[in-house]
Design a protein around this motif. Structure first.
Motif, short mmCIF file in Angstrom:
data_model
loop_
_atom_site.label_atom_id
_atom_site.label_comp_id
_atom_site.label_asym_id
_atom_site.label_seq_id
_atom_site.Cartn_x
_atom_site.Cartn_y
_atom_site.Cartn_z
N PHE A 182 0.83 -1.20 0.00
CA PHE A 182 0.00 0.00 0.00
C PHE A 182 0.87 1.25 0.00
O PHE A 182 1.85 1.35 0.75
N ILE A 183 0.48 2.20 -0.82
CA ILE A 183 1.10 3.53 -0.80
C ILE A 183 0.01 4.51 -0.40
O ILE A 183 -0.95 4.71 -1.16
N PHE A 184 0.09 5.06 0.79
CA PHE A 184 -0.85 6.08 1.23
C PHE A 184 -0.42 7.40 0.59
O PHE A 184 0.63 7.96 0.96
N ARG A 193 3.10 -4.20 3.50
CA ARG A 193 4.00 -3.06 3.43
C ARG A 193 3.21 -1.76 3.26
O ARG A 193 2.16 -1.73 2.60
N VAL A 194 3.74 -0.68 3.83
CA VAL A 194 3.11 0.64 3.74
C VAL A 194 4.18 1.69 3.45
O VAL A 194 5.24 1.70 4.08
N ALA A 195 3.89 2.56 2.48
CA ALA A 195 4.70 3.75 2.24
C ALA A 195 3.76 4.95 2.31
O ALA A 195 2.56 4.83 2.06
N ILE A 196 4.31 6.11 2.65
CA ILE A 196 3.49 7.32 2.77
C ILE A 196 4.13 8.44 1.95
O ILE A 196 5.30 8.79 2.16
N ILE A 197 3.34 8.99 1.04
CA ILE A 197 3.76 10.15 0.25
C ILE A 197 2.76 11.26 0.49
O ILE A 197 1.54 11.03 0.43
N THR A 198 3.24 12.46 0.75
CA THR A 198 2.35 13.59 1.01
C THR A 198 2.58 14.68 -0.03
O THR A 198 3.64 14.78 -0.64
N TYR A 199 1.54 15.49 -0.22
CA TYR A 199 1.69 16.66 -1.07
C TYR A 199 0.93 17.83 -0.45
O TYR A 199 -0.28 17.87 -0.42
N GLY A 200 1.68 18.74 0.11
CA GLY A 200 1.15 19.96 0.71
C GLY A 200 2.31 20.93 0.83
O GLY A 200 3.17 20.77 1.71
N GLY A 201 2.38 21.92 -0.07
CA GLY A 201 3.54 22.80 -0.10
C GLY A 201 4.72 22.16 -0.81
O GLY A 201 5.77 22.77 -0.94
N GLY A 202 4.57 20.93 -1.24
CA GLY A 202 5.63 20.19 -1.90
C GLY A 202 5.34 18.71 -1.80
O GLY A 202 4.43 18.29 -1.08
N VAL A 203 6.10 17.91 -2.52
CA VAL A 203 5.89 16.46 -2.52
C VAL A 203 6.98 15.82 -1.67
O VAL A 203 8.17 16.08 -1.87
N ARG A 204 6.57 14.98 -0.73
CA ARG A 204 7.54 14.34 0.17
C ARG A 204 7.19 12.87 0.35
O ARG A 204 6.02 12.51 0.47
N ARG A 205 8.22 12.05 0.41
CA ARG A 205 8.04 10.66 0.84
C ARG A 205 8.39 10.64 2.31
O ARG A 205 9.56 10.59 2.69
N VAL A 206 7.38 10.69 3.16
CA VAL A 206 7.61 10.80 4.59
C VAL A 206 7.87 9.44 5.23
O VAL A 206 8.36 9.36 6.36
#
Length: 492
Positions: free
Chosen positions: A151-153, A186-199
């Protein structure tokens, strides 16, 4: 076409707030009501729905459409009604009302992962007309039969996602979901707010502490570069792809992309480029006021995806915990085709307007269609005008389904003949429930095809099947539907 929820009077809002047993559990009015009563919400955007018209069998005997497993419309409309708003007619997609609920359909047998069924009965809102209910059910899986998940959140944490009904609600739901995942997932987290980040890089759920810590640190601020984030999520899914696994991006957003690749067409093109990679996409919508429904539905429709609207903690539990098996696809690119006989004069497919397909695409395995999750049911309803040849026992239609066991595979056919019932045959409870949901949707849409459909008719049809705790409704969603109809009546 942009449409909005129209605000009713303060008195209507207070009346609606008194009945907030929604989503399968009791929720206080505060779970939905805003701190201050706001004017209309002009930012919510829905594509215009042009309803399917009646088609003469003599002109076109075959009808083809892709299944739609989404339930976003029902949850969004529920939120509108409880908050004292009349939902836009374009927010009411009747197929999503039907597919929000689980129906009592038979399980697949043998090597099939889909079972089909059908039933004809009288149309409650049009004297002399009939309804054809089509049903599909995906194979149920036990916990030990579930494939490992990758899963990619993909989380929108831009400024527009700030609030208790958005980022805070999302964080709680994701943490609950992690509790029910297996150590080998498995879990990965990617965010997008002010920029794109793999947190969070792809992490085994055996290290759930690190996953939850990353989720709990999320805050909302900044602009929304959704297109760039989506590409990163797909790249992450490809990098950690599990052969035979459940490779899925879970996108959580209000749909407001405003930086970089942001048009719906551009985003659709992007997700279509990954169709042959074996990666599924689930879109979870949040919030109101700038909610971009049209964009999220289009992305999910074109990206091996499903689309849900999250309006409460209970809905988060329904989607991420109680029905988490729906994240496992057991049928890909699922299409339906109905061939009517001379016993039918004309027909109208109710809903599924943006899922209608060319008849020649039915056997074309390159054409994308909808997915069915493990244990998930799909329902479609046609309104029929009988011909003179219509009689008890007469063949009315052939119902055929094609689906794939996995993305990229060859489709498998299922076929059944649908006959007119005996004159004294009573419709099943599931037929009445489907008719009631359809009447509810037609009434909310104020459809030109609604005939005598009304909220009271919907309630009368639904009531017999609204038995708390029955086998197909463990969350008690059907009784809560009756309460929602009562709320809609008070707003009228």
């Amino acid at each position: 076409m942009k449409t909005i929820c129209k605000l009713f009077s303060l008195s209507a809002l207070l009346v609606a707030a008194l009945s907030c047993n929604i989503g399968g559990y009791y929720m206080s009015p505060d779970a939905y009501l805003p701190e201050e009563i706001e004017p209309q919400m002009p930012g919510d955007s829905f594509d215009e729905i042009k309803e399917n018209e009646f088609v003469k069998v003599a002109d076109q005997p075959v009808s083809t459409f892709s299944i739609d497993a989404d339930g976003a419309s029902y949850a969004y409309v529920r939120r509108c009604l409880i908050n004292g708003y009349s939902p836009s007619r374009d927010a009411v997609r009747i197929e999503e009302f039907l597919n929000y609920f689980t129906f009592d359909y038979p399980d697949p047998s043998g090597n099939e992962t889909v079972a089909i069924n059908a039933e004809i009965g009288d149309c409650p809102w049009a004297e002399g007309h009939k309804l054809l209910r089509l049903g599909l059910k995906g194979k149920s899986l036990k916990e030990n039969e579930m494939p490992d998940a990758n899963f990619i959140f993909l989380i929108d944490n831009s400024g527009s996602m700030s609030g208790s009904d958005r980022i805070d609600l999302l964080k709680d739901g994701l943490c609950n979901m992690v509790d029910y995942m297996r150590p080998t997932d498995r879990v990965a987290i990617i965010t997008y707010g002010g920029g794109v980040r793999r947190v969070l890089e792809s992490t085994l759920v055996s290290d759930s502490k690190s996953i939850k810590a990353a989720i709990k640190k999320l805050t909302a601020s900044g602009f929304t570069p959704g297109g760039a984030a989506m590409k990163m999520a797909y790249d992450e899914a490809v990098e950690h792809y599990i052969k035979g696994g459940n490779n899925r991006i879970i996108m959580c957003t209000d749909g407001d992309f405003n930086v970089g690749v942001s048009s719906t067409d551009e985003l659709v093109e992007m997700v279509e480029n990954y169709l042959d990679k074996g990666i599924y996409l689930s879109v979870m919508g949040f919030g109101t006021g700038n909610y971009q429904d049209s964009r999220m539905e289009s992305i999910s429709n074109h990206g091996n995806g499903t689309y849900t609207y999250i309006d409460s903690e209970d809905e988060m539990m329904k989607v991420f915990v109680h029905e988490r098996s729906h994240f496992v696809s057991v049928a890909a690119d699922t299409k339906c085709q109905v061939r009517f006989t001379q016993a039918v004069d004309s027909y109208r497919l109710i809903g599924y307007e943006n899922r209608v397909m060319n008849n020649e695409d039915f056997e074309n395995d390159k054409k994308d269609a909808g997915e069915i999750g493990a244990g998930q049911t799909i329902t479609a309803v046609y309104e029929l005008v009988p011909a003179q040849e219509y009689a008890a026992g007469a063949a009315a239609a052939d119902f055929e389904v094609r689906y794939k066991l996995a993305l990229g595979g060859e489709s498998r056919p299922l076929l059944m003949s649908v006959k007119a019932p005996a004159v004294d045959a009573a419709p099943s409870g599931e037929f009445k429930f489907a008719a009631g949901l359809t009447a509810f949707g037609l009434t909310l849409r104020d459809s030109k095809h609604k005939g005598t459909a009304s909220l009271s008719m919907a309630r009368d049809l639904i009531t017999p099947s609204a038995t708390p705790g029955n086998g197909v409704d463990p969350l008690g969603l059907r009784p809560k539907l009756l309460e929602l109809i009562s709320t809609a009546e008070k707003l009228q």
